[in-house]
Scaffold this active site. Structure first.
Site, mmCIF file in Angstrom:
data_model
loop_
_atom_site.group_PDB
_atom_site.id
_atom_site.type_symbol
_atom_site.label_atom_id
_atom_site.label_comp_id
_atom_site.label_asym_id
_atom_site.label_seq_id
_atom_site.Cartn_x
_atom_site.Cartn_y
_atom_site.Cartn_z
ATOM 1 N N THR A 206 0.832 -1.213 0.000
ATOM 2 C CA THR A 206 0.000 0.000 0.000
ATOM 3 C C THR A 206 0.857 1.250 0.000
ATOM 4 O OG1 THR A 206 -1.624 -1.118 1.389
ATOM 5 C CG2 THR A 206 -1.799 1.273 1.278
ATOM 6 N N ARG A 234 -11.639 -10.079 -2.378
ATOM 7 C CA ARG A 234 -11.424 -9.361 -1.116
ATOM 8 C C ARG A 234 -11.141 -7.867 -1.371
ATOM 9 N NH1 ARG A 234 -6.921 -6.294 1.305
ATOM 10 N NH2 ARG A 234 -7.015 -6.597 3.557
ATOM 11 N N GLY A 236 -9.904 -4.394 0.775
ATOM 12 C CA GLY A 236 -9.338 -3.941 2.043
ATOM 13 C C GLY A 236 -9.925 -2.605 2.449
ATOM 14 N N ASP A 237 -9.191 -1.900 3.291
ATOM 15 C CA ASP A 237 -9.643 -0.594 3.778
ATOM 16 C C ASP A 237 -9.378 0.529 2.773
ATOM 17 O OD1 ASP A 237 -6.864 -1.176 4.270
ATOM 18 O OD2 ASP A 237 -6.753 0.688 5.409
ATOM 19 N N THR A 257 -2.375 2.195 6.704
ATOM 20 C CA THR A 257 -1.738 1.078 6.025
ATOM 21 C C THR A 257 -1.691 -0.080 7.022
ATOM 22 O OG1 THR A 257 0.237 0.350 4.827
ATOM 23 C CG2 THR A 257 0.581 1.934 6.580
ATOM 24 N N GLY A 258 -1.616 -1.280 6.507
ATOM 25 C CA GLY A 258 -1.632 -2.439 7.395
ATOM 26 C C GLY A 258 -2.825 -3.315 7.120
ATOM 27 N N GLY A 260 -6.054 -4.337 6.541
ATOM 28 C CA GLY A 260 -7.220 -3.538 6.210
ATOM 29 C C GLY A 260 -8.470 -3.908 6.978
HETATM 30 N N1 GLY Z 1 -4.303 -1.747 3.919
HETATM 31 C C1 GLY Z 1 -4.415 -2.376 2.685
HETATM 32 C C2 GLY Z 1 -5.242 -3.574 2.685
HETATM 33 O O1 GLY Z 1 -5.443 -4.202 3.719
HETATM 34 O O2 GLY Z 1 -5.699 -3.953 1.637
#
Ligand code: GLY
Length: 345
Positions: A206, A234, A236-237, A257-258, A260
């Site tokens: 990310t 899927r 993410g955030d 970041t991390g 999600g």
């Molecule tokens: N933070 C990016 C994800 O989890 O996709």
């Protein structure tokens, strides 16, 4: 490392990508707004910030800066985001991105395939549609209608190698501190965050960026291939406004970041902005939300990484991570720097 102190890495004499960059000792400038300024996640942000700075330093808008900035990273071959990144478990690279300006305009794309610059498609969603989010085939069709080119869908050399390696076991387990592949930026060993696990796996990829322009406007962007070898479909955030990214021009801008899933659970970026609205500094606000995630996850917090970076209306910035090893890049009139984030574990 104490968790209440901000830790700066002074890069005064460090040469990055062929030129010297200046470090700085203190980001806070009492009584004076520190603008323009851009910050972005991980050391890959050093290059991305250069793209943003080209816009900001000539009086350009934060919105243009955060788009141009992360496009630099999307373009890097075999690198952390964009079409060169790791695929899902079926072998396809699927991309998520979001962008938000100073007037609550926002756009995002999710599960987007074979388009080189998802951040620019997200901006088109914001500017050309009545919607905020487009996903999958519909997002791809929209991109093509806006003049984007359909790319081949071939994996990059690095991604192909890693996918073939992953297929041997086909296990998916989130692993901390591997948000991006090894940066193309050359850094002294002591400035390196962990880059690659001994078993050769990479996971999240990310880049998030927030900027304050010379006119006092904030914007943010986030672009990712998501979790490496994720289940097909899927999200993410990063494409979710309020989770991976949030901007309120009266308060500040935040990107995550991390892992999600755990950022979504607490509406992370929005939660950090709300803490700044209550009067917390960017670092205190990030810390508050990271600690909330730790409480929610209990012992499972050992297995995930979550990090936020935040920039307030005065150009003050801060960050906080669940685990050691996260850093973020800063570019302002003081020069370019890499800042090591404080952390819980
Ligand atoms: N933070 C990016 C994800 O989890 O996709």
């Amino acid at each position: 490392m104490g968790i209440n102190r901000r830790h700066f890495i002074n890069l005064t004499s460090l040469s990055v990508a062929g030129f010297s960059i200046k470090g700085f000792a203190n980001n806070a400038k009492p009584n004076k707004t520190n603008k323009p300024i851009v910050i972005s996640t991980w050391d890959a942000g050093l290059n991305a910030n250069k793209g943003a700075w080209a816009v900001l330093s000539t009086g350009g808008a934060a919105l243009d800066a955060v788009e141009k900035g992360v496009m630099v990273t999307e373009d890097e071959k075999n690198c952390c985001v964009g079409l060169g990144a790791n695929p899902d478990r079926d072998g396809f690279v699927t991309l998520d991105a979001s962008i938000m300006d100073h007037e609550f305009n926002c756009g995002s794309v999710g599960f987007l395939e074979r388009i080189k610059h998802p951040i620019s498609v997200a901006r088109k969603v914001m500017e050309k549609t009545p919607h905020v989010m487009l996903v999958g085939e519909g997002a791809q069709q929209f991109a093509l209608s806006q003049g984007f080119t359909l790319e081949s869908g071939e994996l990059s050399d690095d991604a192909k190698k890693e996918y073939l390696n992953w297929l041997k076991k086909s296990t998916y387990k989130p692993i901390i501190n591997i948000e991006r592949k090894q940066s193309t930026t050359q850094l002294d060993a002591k400035f390196q965050a962990p880059t690659k696990l001994s078993n050769g796996e990479w996971n999240h990829d990310t880049i998030g960026m927030v900027a304050l322009d010379a006119h006092g406007n904030l914007s943010g962007s986030c672009t990712t291939s998501g979790a490496g070898f994720k289940l097909r479909g899927r999200l993410g955030d990063s494409p979710i406004i309020g989770a991976g990214l949030y901007v309120d021009n009266e308060v500040g801008a935040v990107v995550a970041t991390g892992q999600g899933e755990d950022v979504i659970r607490v509406a992370g970026a929005s939660a950090v902005v709300e803490q700044m609205r209550q009067g917390k500094s960017p670092q205190e606000a990030c810390k508050f939300v990271v600690e909330r995630i730790r409480r929610i996850k209990k012992e499972k917090a050992n297995d995930i990484q979550v990090c936020f970076i935040a920039l307030n209306k005065n150009g003050e910035h801060g960050s906080y991570a669940l685990h050691k090893g996260f850093n973020y890049a800063v570019h302002s009139n003081d020069g370019a720097s890499l800042v090591e984030a404080p952390f819980i574990y």
